[in-house]
Scaffold this active site. Structure first.
Site, PDB file in Angstrom:
ATOM      1  N   GLU A 209     -11.175  -9.210  -8.121  1.00  0.00           N
ATOM      2  CA  GLU A 209     -11.125  -8.766  -6.726  1.00  0.00           C
ATOM      3  C   GLU A 209     -12.082  -7.609  -6.448  1.00  0.00           C
ATOM      4  O   GLU A 209     -11.979  -6.930  -5.429  1.00  0.00           O
ATOM      5  CB  GLU A 209      -9.685  -8.417  -6.355  1.00  0.00           C
ATOM      6  CG  GLU A 209      -8.795  -9.645  -6.474  1.00  0.00           C
ATOM      7  CD  GLU A 209      -7.365  -9.423  -6.033  1.00  0.00           C
ATOM      8  OE1 GLU A 209      -6.999  -8.273  -5.741  1.00  0.00           O
ATOM      9  OE2 GLU A 209      -6.617 -10.410  -5.981  1.00  0.00           O
ATOM     10  N   LYS A 343       0.128 -14.988   2.370  1.00  0.00           N
ATOM     11  CA  LYS A 343      -0.984 -15.732   1.776  1.00  0.00           C
ATOM     12  C   LYS A 343      -0.899 -17.170   2.275  1.00  0.00           C
ATOM     13  O   LYS A 343       0.063 -17.876   1.960  1.00  0.00           O
ATOM     14  CB  LYS A 343      -0.895 -15.698   0.245  1.00  0.00           C
ATOM     15  CG  LYS A 343      -1.149 -14.322  -0.366  1.00  0.00           C
ATOM     16  CD  LYS A 343      -0.862 -14.347  -1.866  1.00  0.00           C
ATOM     17  CE  LYS A 343      -1.306 -13.064  -2.548  1.00  0.00           C
ATOM     18  NZ  LYS A 343      -0.858 -13.009  -3.959  1.00  0.00           N
TER      19      LYS A 343
END
Length: 433
Positions: A209, A343
């Site tokens: 990330e 999500k």
């Protein structure tokens, strides 16, 4: 009517070099929507199924040709001729056609890619930006806010090849007045963190990330490095910048003995002990948000943690709730956590995602919009965060263009909306208003 004339699926590559599903939805009048499904590394056991081919001769078994075939055949046949502006109907057709509880026939990756591509095509046909169309679908037309970024600048756990157990150490630039200023503060802290780590002889390689992934002697050492970086950048920790963590506790929970085993530190905790370990970190550092601070199945542990920390810390359920309204409803009724991580691909359609955000907000929970560790250049979550006025977004660090794509889209949206989309800063975080 914005009639669907063609639906196309294809296999593309994500930020980890794995295949994922991209879909195109074409409408009468030449309008086109294009979207791709993301993919997670640390996944909740109750997430909708991401369909992979399992053919070890292709992409080590991670191909998505079966999901792509579902888009190009059954899904395309069912959707051609339908009105793209009826998002709920489009999503329901795919859900019914799949017919499984967890979207395992076509794959949540297939259904989601089409769902998002359809929303983009409909927005184009309506002549409006995606965030504005999402606000209409959400039943909140014209109600926007710019999200506070939760920037993952030290990666551990499943997102990095290091010895740090806690998966994400994040900064929130709460002293900023605008999203653009928040990104500048985040970038300055990120670059100063590189200097701090180099000065200690530590690695500045990045994880999935975009955060740094050094080997550190403890989780507290990660927080200490960030504190030093914030101060080096000229900011005050607790005033200009606050901290957040994603423990991803399920990844180091031993189901056999019920212990949280932090191998990096050589420590082992009972459920209640782990809550108090986190409580001590919160006393030492201005940590205002903790995600998955217990194993996804340890509801008793979550209830205790909510009792101990819930009035002063945002407790976010990710693997706990998996963007699923059935599970979230049970959590709300039992007083578990006070926030949900959102999500798309945990549930597999835009309509179901919007339902989870609405349920959370109606119960006084916050909703944090999130990327996955496997991403693409698709920036839909930026529009989702603004269009639902969620107030917070997790989309990685200040490196890797798969993360920066979302931040750059937020910059464009803020420029377009001006004062119609206020930046709420710390007020967006549960327990901090």
């Amino acid at each position: 009517m914005a009639k669907i004339v063609k639906v196309i699926g294809r296999e593309i590559i994500d930020s980890r070099g794995n295949p994922t599903v991209e879909a195109e939805v074409h409408l009468e009048g030449g309008f086109v929507g294009l979207a791709a499904a993301p993919s997670g590394a640390s996944t909740g056991s109750r997430e909708a199924l991401e369909l992979r081919d399992g053919d070890k001769a292709r992409f080590l078994g991670k191909g998505v040709l079966k999901a792509v075939a579902a888009v190009n055949n059954e899904i395309a046949q069912a959707l051609v001729g339908k009105d793209a502006t009826n998002q709920a109907e489009i999503d329901q057709i795919m859900i019914d056609l799949d017919g499984t509880e967890n979207k395992s026939k076509f794959g949540a990756n297939a259904i989601l890619a089409v769902s998002l591509a359809n929303a983009k095509a409909a927005a184009a046909a309506k002549g409006m930006p995606l965030f504005a169309w999402i606000a209409e679908l959400n039943g909140t037309p014209g109600q926007y806010s710019m999200p506070l970024p939760m920037m993952n600048i030290i990666n551990g756990g499943e997102h990095a090849d290091n010895n740090v157990d806690i998966q994400e150490f994040m900064i929130q630039p709460v002293g900023a007045k605008t999203l653009k200023e928040a990104l500048r503060i985040g970038a300055e802290v990120f670059h100063n963190l590189a200097k701090v780590l180099k000065g200690k002889g530590l690695s500045t390689a990045v994880g999935d990330e975009g955060g740094f992934a050094p080997n550190l002697e403890s989780n507290a050492a990660a927080l200490a490095c960030i504190k030093e970086a914030v101060e080096k950048a000229g900011y005050v920790l607790g005033k200009d910048v606050t901290l957040a963590m994603d423990c991803a506790s399920s990844e180091f929970y031993n189901k056999e003995n019920g212990m949280y085993e932090m191998k990096g530190e050589g420590k082992s905790f009972t459920s209640q002990e782990f809550t108090h370990y986190l409580e001590e970190l919160c006393k030492e550092y201005p940590i205002v948000s903790i995600e998955d601070g217990q194993d996804e199945s340890d509801w008793e542990g979550f209830a205790y943690q909510t009792k101990v920390l819930g009035d002063k810390v945002q407790l976010v359920g990710d693997d706990l709730f998996v963007t699923n309204t059935k599970i979230l409803k049970e959590g709300i009724e039992k007083g578990i956590a006070n926030s949900i991580l959102i999500k798309f691909n945990q549930i597999g359609s835009l309509t179901e995602t919007l339902a989870a955000i609405k349920m959370a907000k109606d119960a006084g929970y916050t909703a944090v919009i999130s990327h996955r560790s496997g991403e693409t250049e698709d920036a839909t979550i930026a529009d989702l965060a603004v269009g639902t006025a969620a107030g917070q977004i997790k989309t990685g660090s200040m490196s890797r263009s798969d993360r920066i794509a979302k931040y750059n889209q937020l910059i464009r949206i803020e420029e377009a909306l001006g004062d119609k989309a206020p930046f709420l800063g710390l007020k967006a975080v549960k327990g901090q208003a």
